[in-house]
Design a protein around this motif. Sequence first.
Motif, mmCIF file in Angstrom:
data_model
loop_
_atom_site.group_PDB
_atom_site.id
_atom_site.type_symbol
_atom_site.label_atom_id
_atom_site.label_comp_id
_atom_site.label_asym_id
_atom_site.label_seq_id
_atom_site.Cartn_x
_atom_site.Cartn_y
_atom_site.Cartn_z
ATOM 1 N N ARG A 256 9.546 12.722 36.384
ATOM 2 C CA ARG A 256 8.325 11.919 36.357
ATOM 3 C C ARG A 256 8.525 10.527 36.931
ATOM 4 O O ARG A 256 7.724 10.045 37.728
ATOM 5 C CB ARG A 256 7.809 11.788 34.920
ATOM 6 C CG ARG A 256 7.054 12.976 34.392
ATOM 7 C CD ARG A 256 6.477 12.631 33.035
ATOM 8 N NE ARG A 256 5.601 13.675 32.530
ATOM 9 C CZ ARG A 256 4.865 13.546 31.429
ATOM 10 N NH1 ARG A 256 4.937 12.429 30.729
ATOM 11 N NH2 ARG A 256 4.085 14.525 31.034
ATOM 12 N N GLU A 257 9.588 9.838 36.500
ATOM 13 C CA GLU A 257 9.723 8.417 36.808
ATOM 14 C C GLU A 257 11.000 8.073 37.558
ATOM 15 O O GLU A 257 10.962 7.624 38.696
ATOM 16 C CB GLU A 257 9.672 7.597 35.509
ATOM 17 C CG GLU A 257 8.322 7.588 34.844
ATOM 18 C CD GLU A 257 7.271 6.897 35.703
ATOM 19 O OE1 GLU A 257 7.618 5.955 36.431
ATOM 20 O OE2 GLU A 257 6.111 7.325 35.656
ATOM 21 N N LEU A 258 12.136 8.270 36.904
ATOM 22 C CA LEU A 258 13.377 7.721 37.442
ATOM 23 C C LEU A 258 13.776 8.364 38.764
ATOM 24 O O LEU A 258 14.319 7.682 39.644
ATOM 25 C CB LEU A 258 14.500 7.892 36.415
ATOM 26 C CG LEU A 258 14.347 7.069 35.144
ATOM 27 C CD1 LEU A 258 15.511 7.302 34.209
ATOM 28 C CD2 LEU A 258 14.228 5.587 35.472
ATOM 29 N N GLY A 259 13.518 9.643 38.926
ATOM 30 C CA GLY A 259 13.871 10.293 40.182
ATOM 31 C C GLY A 259 13.188 9.651 41.382
ATOM 32 O O GLY A 259 13.851 9.124 42.288
ATOM 33 N N PRO A 260 11.841 9.642 41.420
ATOM 34 C CA PRO A 260 11.171 9.010 42.563
ATOM 35 C C PRO A 260 11.410 7.508 42.675
ATOM 36 O O PRO A 260 11.630 6.994 43.773
ATOM 37 C CB PRO A 260 9.683 9.317 42.313
ATOM 38 C CG PRO A 260 9.677 10.491 41.397
ATOM 39 C CD PRO A 260 10.893 10.346 40.540
ATOM 40 N N VAL A 261 11.379 6.785 41.548
ATOM 41 C CA VAL A 261 11.451 5.322 41.611
ATOM 42 C C VAL A 261 12.846 4.850 42.015
ATOM 43 O O VAL A 261 13.009 4.041 42.946
ATOM 44 C CB VAL A 261 11.036 4.705 40.261
ATOM 45 C CG1 VAL A 261 11.277 3.197 40.263
ATOM 46 C CG2 VAL A 261 9.573 4.995 39.975
ATOM 47 N N VAL A 262 13.878 5.317 41.324
ATOM 48 C CA VAL A 262 15.235 4.865 41.635
ATOM 49 C C VAL A 262 15.639 5.321 43.036
ATOM 50 O O VAL A 262 16.297 4.576 43.777
ATOM 51 C CB VAL A 262 16.226 5.372 40.574
ATOM 52 C CG1 VAL A 262 17.652 4.951 40.917
ATOM 53 C CG2 VAL A 262 15.847 4.834 39.200
ATOM 54 N N THR A 263 15.240 6.528 43.419
ATOM 55 C CA THR A 263 15.544 6.986 44.769
ATOM 56 C C THR A 263 14.885 6.093 45.811
ATOM 57 O O THR A 263 15.496 5.747 46.837
ATOM 58 C CB THR A 263 15.077 8.439 44.963
ATOM 59 O OG1 THR A 263 15.711 9.273 43.987
ATOM 60 C CG2 THR A 263 15.422 8.945 46.350
ATOM 61 N N ALA A 264 13.636 5.697 45.566
ATOM 62 C CA ALA A 264 12.948 4.820 46.513
ATOM 63 C C ALA A 264 13.631 3.461 46.607
ATOM 64 O O ALA A 264 13.758 2.894 47.702
ATOM 65 C CB ALA A 264 11.489 4.650 46.100
ATOM 66 N N LEU A 265 14.071 2.919 45.478
ATOM 67 C CA LEU A 265 14.762 1.626 45.507
ATOM 68 C C LEU A 265 16.090 1.728 46.253
ATOM 69 O O LEU A 265 16.444 0.841 47.048
ATOM 70 C CB LEU A 265 14.983 1.124 44.079
ATOM 71 C CG LEU A 265 13.715 0.818 43.271
ATOM 72 C CD1 LEU A 265 14.081 0.397 41.854
ATOM 73 C CD2 LEU A 265 12.879 -0.251 43.946
#
Length: 262
Positions: A99-108
């Motif tokens: 939900r969150e950490l996969g897309p967000v941390v990968t984008a950062l």
Amino acid sequence: MMPWWLRPASLGLAARRLLGDVGAAARLLARLLALLPAVLRRGRLVVEQLYFVGNRSLSIIAVSGLFVGFVLALQGYYTLQRYGSAEAVGLLVALSLVRELGPVVTALLFAGRAGTSLTAEIGLMKAGEQLTAMEMMAVDPVQRVLGPRFCAGLVAMPLLAAVFSAVGILGGWLVAVPMIGIDAGSFWSQMQGGVDVWADVGNGVIKSVVFGLTVTFVALLQGYACKPTPEGVAQATTRTVVMSSLSVLGLDFILTAMMFSI
């Protein structure tokens, strides 16, 4: 006496410049989206850039995902055991990642590794007048240089986010089952029963696509619009990281409110 930056003329000039920058960015984004079918017909260029922005970012994505999974499993176990729900660690790890950490941390991470590389590459091409030379030879630099990189960023970001989440779940299993001693069947059954393919995984994929478009476009825009000097390229690279990170976090809040508030 009124400061110079509060004078009506100064405020009007700043607003005019801001609107001009926004308009130029919107026109560039519209051109890139319109050129996607033509760019896809030149598969070799897209594959080369996909290797550059995707494959070379795979190591940092996988290692980061593994350690994030470690931490999520530990923190989740310490919290859930207070309520007698330690078997739900797998569900906690999976939902947090997809939900969150996969897309967000990968984008950062993608912005810090691939985004800065794209900005520096485009900026150096502009400083070396390579883009101007293409225009003199009737070659569109947006289609030839920016288009393949934009398409590669759109494709690479969801794949990297999926790798991050998968490796993170594996890391959570390594901590929860062999180290802590949680039953492996409970770990996987809780995860399979609580994670919905469309509501959780599907929304995470949508987030990763939006983040990939945002980060890649910001990187290309900063490189294409930077001053053709070493200082200009350095400043554009810094702006790429800052603007991409803030955009990802802001869009994450908006997308989460739209997807999971219903």
